[in-house]
Design a protein around this motif. Structure first.
Motif, short mmCIF file in Angstrom:
data_model
loop_
_atom_site.label_atom_id
_atom_site.label_comp_id
_atom_site.label_asym_id
_atom_site.label_seq_id
_atom_site.Cartn_x
_atom_site.Cartn_y
_atom_site.Cartn_z
N GLU A 69 0.82 -1.22 0.00
CA GLU A 69 0.00 0.00 0.00
C GLU A 69 0.85 1.26 0.00
O GLU A 69 0.52 2.26 -0.65
CB GLU A 69 -0.94 0.00 1.21
CG GLU A 69 -2.09 -1.00 1.04
CD GLU A 69 -3.00 -1.06 2.27
OE1 GLU A 69 -4.19 -1.38 2.11
OE2 GLU A 69 -2.51 -0.79 3.39
N SER A 73 4.95 2.82 -6.11
CA SER A 73 4.57 2.23 -7.39
C SER A 73 3.17 1.61 -7.30
O SER A 73 2.73 1.17 -6.24
CB SER A 73 5.59 1.16 -7.79
OG SER A 73 5.13 0.43 -8.90
N ASP A 74 2.47 1.56 -8.42
CA ASP A 74 1.19 0.84 -8.43
C ASP A 74 1.28 -0.46 -9.23
O ASP A 74 0.25 -1.05 -9.57
CB ASP A 74 0.04 1.74 -8.93
CG ASP A 74 0.32 2.31 -10.30
OD1 ASP A 74 1.35 1.95 -10.89
OD2 ASP A 74 -0.49 3.11 -10.78
N LYS A 75 2.49 -0.87 -9.50
CA LYS A 75 2.75 -2.18 -10.13
C LYS A 75 3.71 -2.92 -9.19
O LYS A 75 4.90 -2.56 -9.12
CB LYS A 75 3.42 -2.01 -11.50
CG LYS A 75 2.60 -1.22 -12.51
CD LYS A 75 1.46 -2.05 -13.08
CE LYS A 75 0.74 -1.32 -14.21
NZ LYS A 75 -0.48 -2.07 -14.62
N GLY A 97 -6.52 -0.08 -6.48
CA GLY A 97 -5.83 0.84 -7.40
C GLY A 97 -4.43 0.40 -7.77
O GLY A 97 -3.68 1.17 -8.38
N LYS A 98 -4.07 -0.83 -7.43
CA LYS A 98 -2.74 -1.31 -7.81
C LYS A 98 -2.87 -2.69 -8.47
O LYS A 98 -3.82 -3.41 -8.23
CB LYS A 98 -1.84 -1.44 -6.57
CG LYS A 98 -1.67 -0.12 -5.79
CD LYS A 98 -0.40 -0.10 -4.95
CE LYS A 98 -0.22 1.29 -4.33
NZ LYS A 98 1.15 1.55 -3.91
N SER A 132 -5.57 -3.54 -12.74
CA SER A 132 -5.43 -3.61 -11.30
C SER A 132 -5.90 -4.99 -10.85
O SER A 132 -6.39 -5.79 -11.65
CB SER A 132 -6.26 -2.52 -10.61
OG SER A 132 -7.63 -2.76 -10.86
#
Lengths: 161, 161, 161, 161
Positions: A69, A73-75, A97-98, A132
């Motif tokens: 969380e 990064s969201d990857k 959101g990831k 996501s």
């Protein structure tokens, strides 16, 4: 797009100490892959913990969720022991959101016949292919976090349905 | 979900004949991976041709397009030489209703440091992650068929934009 | 000329059990080498014991000496754990009329970077090059049984003089 | 005891150039072994030529004999293509007062299943085990220079008698 690879231990990172004839979790195997293979991705490696997945506690899983969380990064790639990988995937399922992909290996990355490179190749590809969600990539398959278990007798991952 | 793996040659499948000190295209490397690695996927292998991608003609590309269109599967892996992989991807871009992923390797699968397993792992994962479309998986990246080139001097794949 | 390969355990034969995250002595590594490599030698494999060399007792060493003496072959390869290989070599030094070569590996044969094939290649060559005597082949060197020790801090074999 | 490793080419040193889809003789494979393996020997590497052994001429063989004779070492490893290795061994048979061992590989050292490490391990051991003479180490066997041929159909080395 920066990918954050969080290593928490498991077979994939196992090394062998001759002096003690023991097998321990070493450096993240992904680090060596980024050197050895012609990979052109922006990957930041976070060695979070170095545990056999059978020894992983709820507190450890909470730490992993927090790391995912709070990552910039969201990857997120999570390399993880195989035995409780589905439990950690479920703990991560609430992350929003990831794109989070867990993988590992049935044989250590330093073995001649390891599935580590194959699995990490799959996990990095899913990170780039899914908007996501939380996934496990093992045995050449892409599993949803809430629809996967490891059959320890068969030593493979299966869908619940 | 059955995957059809169509092998058309390229570095990934190169082997070496000692007697002639020459390097030739051999059996599809994917076949050996399905034996050597703990992969649990239903994959049918079609050895369509065995060509260096520099020698591939428009007629060859038309044959590949036909093989993809006529395949009973709508998840198609194409293992291909790297030099003209983007050209073949463009030729395939018109295929509708299927997911097609091209990959190959910069070093033959039989080399100790080959990227073949890593790349095929990525390609199989994209097949399962994308509803439809044509993609190239190389260098750890997932490229759209119409947005990729190989820089031969750098020996890597890049986006056009 | 028949060679008798007596396996007594050690790092060279270590395998990894995922289920238990433990490392154990498995099948003699020499058996797989005879399949994997283009070796044309008449080798009979005797799996005598499967021990870490640190756990080897005087009784175990007496068993090894007996196996060497009673072997129908006078060319004996002994694959052995590295830590007490020199002790076993000394125990064997009294054997007469046979060539005995001990070797093993600092990294298991199943590791990508193992020295197992290199060491066994050396040991088999010494068996064919020396009329009789007891030798250790490790680190690319050929040591006399009575003039060798393992420096565990350096993780290598050295001459006593 | 210093060992001089003279590399003259052959399959053992073959590498692959993707750009040209061609296979060429590269750096001496022994150099990488000295880095990758726990070898403790004083080895000086001399890259003398880089030829397929089928292309080797009498003049090349004369150059190899000269390099062996003029070497400051009396322990000489020659890594060589397999097809004409026996011819070069015969050309070297007249060298006096030195131990010369020729070896090579049936599959390039960079291949996963190469016999290169196994063969070089054997050759280095013979250098230390024989007072003098010229030998070929291939297929796990130690051959006298004057009693060996390569059977190209069987792709293996055999004694003449």
């Amino acid at each position: 797009m920066k990918i954050n690879a969080i290593a928490v231990g498991g077979t994939i990172d196992k090394i062998y100490f001759d002096a003690k004839s023991k097998y321990e979790v070493g450096e993240p195997a992904v680090r060596k892959m980024l050197v050895d293979l012609p990979i052109h991705l922006d990957v930041e490696i976070t060695p979070l913990m170095a545990k056999d997945s059978l020894e992983m506690t709820d507190a450890d899983r909470a730490d992993i969720v927090r790391a995912v969380e709070s990552s910039s990064s969201d990857k997120i790639l999570v390399t993880h022991g195989t035995d409780t990988m589905p439990e950690t995937a479920r703990a991560l399922a609430a992350v929003e959101g990831k794109t989070v992909v867990l993988t590992g290996a049935l044989a250590p990355a330093i073995f001649k016949d390891s599935d580590a490179q194959f699995n990490v190749g799959g996990a990095l590809a899913v990170l780039q292919s899914k908007e996501s969600g939380v996934y496990i990539v093992m045995n050449g398959q892409v599993f949803d976090a809430l629809n996967v278990r490891k059959d320890r007798a068969l030593n493979r991952f299966l869908s619940l349905d």
